[in-house]
Motif scaffolding. Structure first.
Motif, PDB file in Angstrom:
ATOM      1  N   UNK A  75       7.608  -9.112  -6.054  1.00 54.73           N
ATOM      2  CA  UNK A  75       7.948  -7.914  -6.835  1.00 54.73           C
ATOM      3  C   UNK A  75       9.457  -7.682  -6.825  1.00 54.73           C
ATOM      4  N   UNK A  76      10.067  -7.879  -5.638  1.00 58.95           N
ATOM      5  CA  UNK A  76      11.508  -7.635  -5.515  1.00 58.95           C
ATOM      6  C   UNK A  76      12.297  -8.619  -6.370  1.00 58.95           C
ATOM      7  N   UNK A  77      11.941  -9.887  -6.308  1.00 58.24           N
ATOM      8  CA  UNK A  77      12.717 -10.876  -7.063  1.00 58.24           C
ATOM      9  C   UNK A  77      12.488 -10.717  -8.560  1.00 58.24           C
ATOM     10  N   UNK A 112       0.839  -1.202   0.000  1.00 57.10           N
ATOM     11  CA  UNK A 112       0.000   0.000   0.000  1.00 57.10           C
ATOM     12  C   UNK A 112       0.873   1.251   0.000  1.00 57.10           C
ATOM     13  N   UNK A 113       1.835   1.281   0.938  1.00 56.90           N
ATOM     14  CA  UNK A 113       2.703   2.457   1.055  1.00 56.90           C
ATOM     15  C   UNK A 113       3.471   2.704  -0.241  1.00 56.90           C
ATOM     16  N   UNK A 114       4.002   1.629  -0.832  1.00 58.76           N
ATOM     17  CA  UNK A 114       4.792   1.805  -2.059  1.00 58.76           C
ATOM     18  C   UNK A 114       3.920   2.251  -3.231  1.00 58.76           C
ATOM     19  N   UNK A 115       2.697   1.727  -3.293  1.00 58.13           N
ATOM     20  CA  UNK A 115       1.801   2.155  -4.373  1.00 58.13           C
ATOM     21  C   UNK A 115       1.471   3.640  -4.267  1.00 58.13           C
ATOM     22  N   UNK A 116       1.200   4.115  -3.059  1.00 54.83           N
ATOM     23  CA  UNK A 116       0.881   5.537  -2.905  1.00 54.83           C
ATOM     24  C   UNK A 116       2.125   6.407  -3.095  1.00 54.83           C
ATOM     25  N   UNK A 117       3.301   5.890  -2.719  1.00 58.01           N
ATOM     26  CA  UNK A 117       4.542   6.619  -3.038  1.00 58.01           C
ATOM     27  C   UNK A 117       4.709   6.736  -4.545  1.00 58.01           C
ATOM     28  N   UNK A 118       4.403   5.663  -5.248  1.00 61.42           N
ATOM     29  CA  UNK A 118       4.502   5.688  -6.714  1.00 61.42           C
ATOM     30  C   UNK A 118       3.526   6.688  -7.317  1.00 61.42           C
ATOM     31  N   UNK A 119       2.327   6.767  -6.763  1.00 61.46           N
ATOM     32  CA  UNK A 119       1.353   7.762  -7.243  1.00 61.46           C
ATOM     33  C   UNK A 119       1.887   9.176  -6.991  1.00 61.46           C
ATOM     34  N   UNK A 123       5.185  -1.965  -8.993  1.00 56.39           N
ATOM     35  CA  UNK A 123       6.222  -2.029  -7.958  1.00 56.39           C
ATOM     36  C   UNK A 123       7.479  -2.714  -8.477  1.00 56.39           C
ATOM     37  N   UNK A 124       7.300  -3.693  -9.357  1.00 52.96           N
ATOM     38  CA  UNK A 124       8.485  -4.351  -9.917  1.00 52.96           C
ATOM     39  C   UNK A 124       9.315  -3.358 -10.720  1.00 52.96           C
ATOM     40  N   UNK A 125       8.649  -2.504 -11.501  1.00 54.42           N
ATOM     41  CA  UNK A 125       9.395  -1.501 -12.259  1.00 54.42           C
ATOM     42  C   UNK A 125      10.058  -0.487 -11.334  1.00 54.42           C
ATOM     43  N   UNK A 126       9.377  -0.178 -10.227  1.00 57.98           N
ATOM     44  CA  UNK A 126       9.963   0.753  -9.258  1.00 57.98           C
ATOM     45  C   UNK A 126      11.236   0.173  -8.651  1.00 57.98           C
ATOM     46  N   UNK A 127      11.266  -1.143  -8.444  1.00 61.26           N
ATOM     47  CA  UNK A 127      12.434  -1.784  -7.845  1.00 61.26           C
ATOM     48  C   UNK A 127      13.566  -1.947  -8.864  1.00 61.26           C
ATOM     49  N   UNK A 175       4.854  -7.996 -17.088  1.00 58.45           N
ATOM     50  CA  UNK A 175       4.906  -8.389 -15.670  1.00 58.45           C
ATOM     51  C   UNK A 175       3.540  -8.857 -15.173  1.00 58.45           C
ATOM     52  N   UNK A 176       2.464  -8.223 -15.662  1.00 59.02           N
ATOM     53  CA  UNK A 176       1.120  -8.681 -15.281  1.00 59.02           C
ATOM     54  C   UNK A 176       0.908 -10.120 -15.747  1.00 59.02           C
ATOM     55  N   UNK A 177       1.331 -10.414 -16.965  1.00 57.32           N
ATOM     56  CA  UNK A 177       1.202 -11.780 -17.473  1.00 57.32           C
ATOM     57  C   UNK A 177       2.130 -12.734 -16.717  1.00 57.32           C
TER      58      UNK A 177
END
Length: 478
Positions: free
Chosen positions: A335-337, A12-19, A259-263, A400-402
């Motif tokens: 997401x990290x891996x 949740x926190x990372x998604x809102x940081x991304x927004x 989140x994967x792209x953010x990492x 990544x969704x797929x």
């Protein structure tokens, strides 16, 4: 005394940081003409704006499902605990609160879309006391109908008409609001502005945007009204509404894709530019690193990492308060891996582009004036490779969704308690082999995932055409 307790999961926190980062980047771009020009091309694209509206709808569902809380339990009669507030271990979201009927109306087992009876025969007792094998009535789906065989089709049509009328009213209000805004902005008469909307002569393709919004609003209102009375997409093995599962899967897909792209982005940008600018031993080490990492089978690496996390969770259950926290840790770890294993492609692209840019006159002039390496990389190289970063990130999102669906299908994806399109497809594997076949879970997961991936791919194509300098030059030449 509060009736709910907010819960902030890591994702949740990372998604809102991304927004927040996206909004900040948009404001930064808006103030600079050279950055705003390519995005103006995106804004003028009818296909790009239609895809963006669909993506925005998915993101809105995902963000609603990222606002989590725990409800307070009812007070007990014990005087010793009368003033204490205990909270349920079940973590809910704002989306759960909005679609509460879908969540709570659980049937006994499978039921087809818009069905009023279960999908399998059971022994039922007749009013005269005898028993027979028949399809029993659902507890919630079509329960308001006295004679389902005679009334169901008429009731479905009437409910759809009510939803369509409400959707059209909201759409009309939206058109009036956008028109008023445009009239005030351009200082034009109402009839002139409406005529420009209808003929598609506005700078921003409002006709396409409003048409796409109209389709989404009509669909949302009609399905919403149906969902109050029926299971629109049927129910699964344990009687859960498939429409609810499909909506809950949106957040998982958005989280995996973003989140994967953010990492992966910091790894790819730092190592790619460093290898291309410094060359020599730094380039050799980074090339060796991503060549070695690319040689490892990604599925095996992901499986090993997920199994390691499972073992840690089993040994340290006290570190996770609720099942939602445990499932969120596995989602974040996935997401990290995925980010660690997927940065190599972008790193290669950035290395090649930096090798070319470091020989440009403006970089050599900066070196001649004594600018440091970090300054040159941040001020002269990074801005000139950002179009590659943006294009790659948008294109990788759908992949990544797929990937999440495939990994969950083979059992190394998200936690089994996390609702995702991959877990829906995995559970549908056995349902497709039974007789009679249960097809609606797979069809729902496929439709929701296909729509998201298609919209992301269409938007990515528009972004690539706008940001790629070679395509921009060819457009100018034409």
């Amino acid at each position: 005394m509060t009736s709910v307790k907010p819960v902030l999961l890591w994702t949740d926190a990372l998604l809102f940081v991304l927004v927040g980062l996206t909004v900040a980047a948009a404001l930064y771009t808006r103030q600079r003409e050279h950055l705003r020009a390519p995005w103006r091309v995106v804004r003028r694209s009818r296909l790009g704006m239609a895809a963006l509206v669909v993506l925005a709808a998915y993101v809105a569902i995902g963000l609603l499902d990222s606002i989590h809380f725990r409800r307070a339990l009812p007070q007990t009669d014990n005087p010793a605990t009368a003033t204490r507030v205990d909270y349920s271990t079940e973590v809910l979201s704002a989306l759960d609160a909005l679609v509460l009927p879908l969540k709570d109306r659980v049937e006994k087992t499978y039921s087809a879309p818009f069905a009023t009876h279960l999908y399998a025969k059971e022994t039922v007792e007749r009013p005269d006391g005898t028993t027979t094998r028949d399809f029993p009535r659902l507890r919630y789906g079509g329960a308001h109908l006295a004679d389902p065989a005679a009334d169901r089709a008429r009731d479905i049509a009437a409910t759809a008409a009510v939803g369509a009328i409400q959707g059209l009213l909201v759409w009309a209000l939206l058109i009036v609001g956008v028109s008023a805004w445009q009239v005030r902005r351009h200082r034009l008469p109402w009839n002139t502005m409406l005529a420009r909307f209808i003929r598609g002569e506005t700078d921003t393709p409002w006709r396409v945007i409003l048409a796409t919004l109209g389709v989404l609003l009509l669909l949302g209102f009609v399905v919403g009204h149906w969902a109050v009375k029926y299971h629109v997409l049927g129910t699964d093995k344990v009687g859960t509404d498939v429409l609810y599962l499909s909506l809950k899967s949106v957040r998982t897909g958005i989280a995996i894709g973003t989140l994967t792209t953010l990492i992966m982005m910091p790894f790819a940008i730092l190592l790619g530019i460093t290898a291309g600018y410094f060359k020599g031993w730094a380039d050799d080490v980074i090339q060796y690193l991503y060549t070695t990492l690319s040689s490892i089978p990604g599925v095996l690496l992901i499986a090993a990492a997920i199994l390691t996390l499972q073992a840690y969770i089993a040994v340290h259950p006290e570190a996770f308060d609720t099942a939602a926290v445990r499932a969120d840790a596995r989602l974040l770890f996935l997401c990290a891996i995925l980010g660690v294993t997927s940065w190599t492609g972008l790193c290669r692209l950035l290395r090649g582009e930096t090798l070319k840019l470091r020989e440009m006159e403006y970089v050599q002039a900066a070196q001649a004036y004594g600018a440091g390496s970090m300054t040159i990389m941040m001020r002269h190289l990074l801005p000139n490779v950002m179009h590659i970063v943006l294009i790659t990130l948008v294109l990788d999102f759908s992949g990544l969704v797929l990937a999440e669906a495939v990994l969950s299908y083979v059992g190394v994806g998200v936690d089994p308690t996390t609702i995702s399109w991959g877990t829906m497809i995995n559970s549908a594997r056995l349902e497709m082999a039974r007789e009679p076949m249960v097809w609606w879970s797979l069809a729902a997961a496929f439709t929701f995932m296909f729509t998201l991936v298609l919209a992301a791919n269409l938007f990515a194509d528009v972004v690539r055409d706008a940001l790629d300098p070679r395509l921009s030059d060819s457009r100018k030449a034409a």
